[in-house]
Design a protein around this motif. Structure first.
Motif, PDB file in Angstrom:
ATOM      1  N   ASP A 139      13.811  -2.490  -4.086  1.00  0.00           N
ATOM      2  CA  ASP A 139      13.282  -3.620  -3.326  1.00  0.00           C
ATOM      3  C   ASP A 139      12.376  -3.096  -2.211  1.00  0.00           C
ATOM      4  O   ASP A 139      12.209  -1.880  -2.047  1.00  0.00           O
ATOM      5  N   GLU A 140      11.796  -4.013  -1.437  1.00  0.00           N
ATOM      6  CA  GLU A 140      10.862  -3.618  -0.385  1.00  0.00           C
ATOM      7  C   GLU A 140      11.543  -2.815   0.716  1.00  0.00           C
ATOM      8  O   GLU A 140      10.926  -1.930   1.316  1.00  0.00           O
ATOM      9  N   ALA A 143      11.620   0.620  -0.443  1.00  0.00           N
ATOM     10  CA  ALA A 143      10.253   1.124  -0.443  1.00  0.00           C
ATOM     11  C   ALA A 143       9.831   1.518   0.966  1.00  0.00           C
ATOM     12  O   ALA A 143       9.187   2.562   1.165  1.00  0.00           O
ATOM     13  N   HIS A 144      10.181   0.721   1.956  1.00  0.00           N
ATOM     14  CA  HIS A 144       9.850   1.052   3.341  1.00  0.00           C
ATOM     15  C   HIS A 144      10.573   2.318   3.808  1.00  0.00           C
ATOM     16  O   HIS A 144      10.002   3.124   4.546  1.00  0.00           O
ATOM     17  N   LEU A 176       3.311   2.242  -5.637  1.00  0.00           N
ATOM     18  CA  LEU A 176       4.107   1.039  -5.395  1.00  0.00           C
ATOM     19  C   LEU A 176       3.362  -0.222  -5.813  1.00  0.00           C
ATOM     20  O   LEU A 176       3.929  -1.099  -6.481  1.00  0.00           O
ATOM     21  N   ASN A 177       2.094  -0.332  -5.433  1.00  0.00           N
ATOM     22  CA  ASN A 177       1.342  -1.557  -5.692  1.00  0.00           C
ATOM     23  C   ASN A 177       0.676  -1.565  -7.061  1.00  0.00           C
ATOM     24  O   ASN A 177       0.827  -2.523  -7.834  1.00  0.00           O
ATOM     25  N   PHE A 182       4.420  -4.015  -6.472  1.00  0.00           N
ATOM     26  CA  PHE A 182       4.749  -4.379  -5.100  1.00  0.00           C
ATOM     27  C   PHE A 182       3.478  -4.849  -4.392  1.00  0.00           C
ATOM     28  O   PHE A 182       2.355  -4.667  -4.882  1.00  0.00           O
ATOM     29  N   HIS A 183       3.656  -5.431  -3.212  1.00  0.00           N
ATOM     30  CA  HIS A 183       2.529  -5.831  -2.359  1.00  0.00           C
ATOM     31  C   HIS A 183       2.779  -5.251  -0.971  1.00  0.00           C
ATOM     32  O   HIS A 183       2.918  -5.974   0.014  1.00  0.00           O
ATOM     33  N   MET A 184       2.809  -3.937  -0.919  1.00  0.00           N
ATOM     34  CA  MET A 184       3.159  -3.229   0.303  1.00  0.00           C
ATOM     35  C   MET A 184       1.901  -2.857   1.078  1.00  0.00           C
ATOM     36  O   MET A 184       0.801  -2.802   0.530  1.00  0.00           O
ATOM     37  N   SER A 185       2.075  -2.607   2.363  1.00  0.00           N
ATOM     38  CA  SER A 185       1.015  -2.034   3.186  1.00  0.00           C
ATOM     39  C   SER A 185       1.678  -1.070   4.159  1.00  0.00           C
ATOM     40  O   SER A 185       2.903  -0.944   4.196  1.00  0.00           O
TER      41      SER A 185
END
Length: 279
Positions: A139-140, A143-144, A176-177, A182-185
């Motif tokens: 999950d995010e 990922a973080h 990731l993206n 994912f839609h991470m930044s």
């Protein structure tokens, strides 16, 4: 009535992140990559094949790097292309901080290099030193945690500074993206990235704009503006091409991005010294 002649600005086009068959994850010769660069209208390229203090895909220390093969392929490419395009020899130095003494010993055996990218492709022992390509968070939140871990390794690399530019700062976003949806930044990591930039500037090192083969640049405009506002100026552009089709990809577009972010020039390198080119 004819319009008066207007002076046309001719951009200098250089791809400073390219892999040949010397890298385990690429297959084309340096000559083939250089010919592709010439066809793409580039003025200069630098080969940056992978070199790490550990064996490829493992964590065991590397006893030997085949500098002879690297140098032989490079000389073959230079002979084949002649003066039609400027060709430089560099490396992408990955995971140096896993063992700095081994890294420095391997570099001491290298032929004269024009350029070194300092990159991080893995996570720390807290994540079993997994390569980012194989990092599949559930999950995010996880990922973080991975991004935070990655940035600490990048910070150590910036603190060491045994390279010319820091490679693809926001690399985890590629996997990731683009690969996992994912839609991470990197939003929220301004303090960590600011510290990395300050270390680089203090050490006289720069960053690359990795054009990411035409996808989201690594790093993108937000971080390029931060680097420039902090006083950073040394910057190169590279496609990260592993095949001939991506050589020179999006170099022109990312030069425009640099201009929009406040840069007026970029670098190529010769014998580890920057050469400046107007944007």
């Amino acid at each position: 009535q004819e319009e008066p002649n207007q002076e046309v600005s001719v951009l200098y086009l250089a791809d400073y992140h390219m892999h040949s068959r010397v890298s385990p994850d690429a297959r084309h010769s340096m000559t083939e990559m250089a010919e592709a660069a010439l066809a793409a209208g580039l003025d200069e390229i630098c080969f940056t094949d992978h070199m790490e203090p550990v064996e490829w895909g493992l964590t065991s220390l590397r006893r030997h790097y085949d500098w002879e093969k690297l140098a032989a392929d490079f000389q073959e490419a230079r002979a084949a292309l002649g003066d039609r395009i400027r060709v430089r020899l560099g490396i992408e130095l990955g995971e140096a901080c896993l063992d700095l003494s081994r890294t420095e010993a391997l570099l001491s055996e290298a032929p004269e290099l024009d350029f070194i990218i300092g990159s991080t492709h893995i996570l720390s022992p807290a994540f079993q030193m997994i390569d980012l390509y194989f990092f599949h968070p559930k999950d995010e939140a996880e990922a973080h945690r991975g991004i935070r871990d990655y940035l600490e390794l990048v910070r150590r690399n910036a603190e060491w500074g045994g390279f010319d530019v820091l490679g693809h700062l926001t690399l985890p976003l590629r996997y990731l993206n683009e690969n996992q949806g994912f839609h991470m930044s990197f939003d929220g990591y301004e303090a960590e990235i600011g510290e990395i930039f300050r270390l680089l500037i203090q050490n006289g090192r720069g960053i690359e704009v990795n054009t990411n083969r035409g996808n989201t640049p690594l790093p993108d405009g937000k971080w390029l503006r931060m680097y420039r506002e902090l006083g950073g100026e040394i910057v190169t552009l590279g496609s990260d091409a592993h095949t001939t089709e991506f050589v020179g990809c999006a170099i022109r577009e990312r030069q425009e991005l640099l201009r929009r972010c406040g840069f007026t020039r970029f670098c190529t390198f010769e014998k580890r010294r920057p050469i400046w080119h107007d944007l």
